[in-house]
Motif scaffolding. Structure first.
Motif, mmCIF file in Angstrom:
data_model
loop_
_atom_site.group_PDB
_atom_site.id
_atom_site.type_symbol
_atom_site.label_atom_id
_atom_site.label_comp_id
_atom_site.label_asym_id
_atom_site.label_seq_id
_atom_site.Cartn_x
_atom_site.Cartn_y
_atom_site.Cartn_z
ATOM 1 N N GLU A 1 0.647 4.022 -2.793
ATOM 2 C CA GLU A 1 0.701 5.285 -2.431
ATOM 3 C C GLU A 1 1.830 6.089 -2.811
ATOM 4 O O GLU A 1 1.273 7.295 -3.908
ATOM 5 C CB GLU A 1 0.660 5.847 -0.908
ATOM 6 N N TRP B 1 -5.815 -3.457 -3.595
ATOM 7 C CA TRP B 1 -5.365 -4.229 -2.911
ATOM 8 C C TRP B 1 -6.064 -5.422 -2.675
ATOM 9 O O TRP B 1 -6.228 -6.595 -2.602
ATOM 10 C CB TRP B 1 -4.617 -3.461 -1.920
ATOM 11 N N MET C 1 0.727 -1.210 -0.208
ATOM 12 C CA MET C 1 -0.161 -0.315 -0.017
ATOM 13 C C MET C 1 1.005 1.210 -0.165
ATOM 14 O O MET C 1 0.713 2.051 -0.464
ATOM 15 C CB MET C 1 -0.978 -0.508 1.471
ATOM 16 N N SER D 1 -5.449 3.108 -2.753
ATOM 17 C CA SER D 1 -4.472 1.655 -2.341
ATOM 18 C C SER D 1 -5.582 0.580 -2.542
ATOM 19 O O SER D 1 -5.473 -0.490 -2.876
ATOM 20 C CB SER D 1 -3.771 1.597 -1.155
ATOM 21 N N GLY D 2 -6.638 0.564 -1.273
ATOM 22 C CA GLY D 2 -7.394 -0.788 -1.148
ATOM 23 C C GLY D 2 -8.072 -0.692 -2.556
ATOM 24 O O GLY D 2 -8.834 -2.095 -2.667
#
Length: 167
Positions: A103, A126, A99, A122-123
């Protein structure tokens, strides 16, 4: 990726939002956007990173998930533009490191000239979910257009598409 199997199924408004995002991804996929993104990323990265193995969303997502290929991509573009590279970790041993890489990629995109609105969380990458992954594709799509304005070769061949809300 065991966190995926324990995720509760969405319902109500959450389900509708997720479904709309997935439908939007399907529309972009039908337009060829993910294929353009994969071809361009692989061409820019060359021998710097293993190529993305397919153009389906899971192949792309799983390949980019640790942020390493994305960081290498933005560093190549930043270097061509005479700007400082971003820092990233090549060995990703935890979600936190991945993550952080993601970023840093977003920060690099801003330095390169991509609008902040084109960034993704990021999610979105991810968590390996089709709907939110559209944000990742859109960010790279925007990055390709900024690179085209800077005359980067190979050129990004994606198309700008406009949709009506009722489509």
């Amino acid at each position: 990726m065991s966190e995926q199997s324990t995720r509760a199924k969405k319902s109500g408004l959450g389900y509708k939002v997720e479904k709309k995002l997935e439908d939007n991804y399907d529309r972009e996929e039908a337009a060829g956007t993910p294929t353009h993104v994969v071809n361009w990323v692989n061409a820019i990265l060359g021998s710097e990173h293993d190529p993305i193995p397919g153009t389906d969303w899971k192949s792309i997502c799983n390949h980019l998930r640790d942020g390493v290929a994305l960081c290498k991509l933005i560093n190549i573009l930043l270097k061509k533009d005479g700007k400082s590279p971003i820092n990233f970790q090549k060995k990703v041993m935890s979600p936190f490191v991945a993550m952080t890489n993601i970023e840093n990629f977003n920060k690099g995109c801003q330095d390169y000239g991509v609008d902040r609105e084109s960034e993704f969380q990021s999610g979105d990458l991810w968590e390996v979910r089709k709907g939110p992954f559209l944000n990742v594709i859109n960010c790279i799509h925007s990055l390709g257009f900024v690179a085209n304005k800077k005359k980067v070769s190979p050129q990004y061949t994606g198309e700008i598409r406009k949709y009506m809300d009722n489509e």
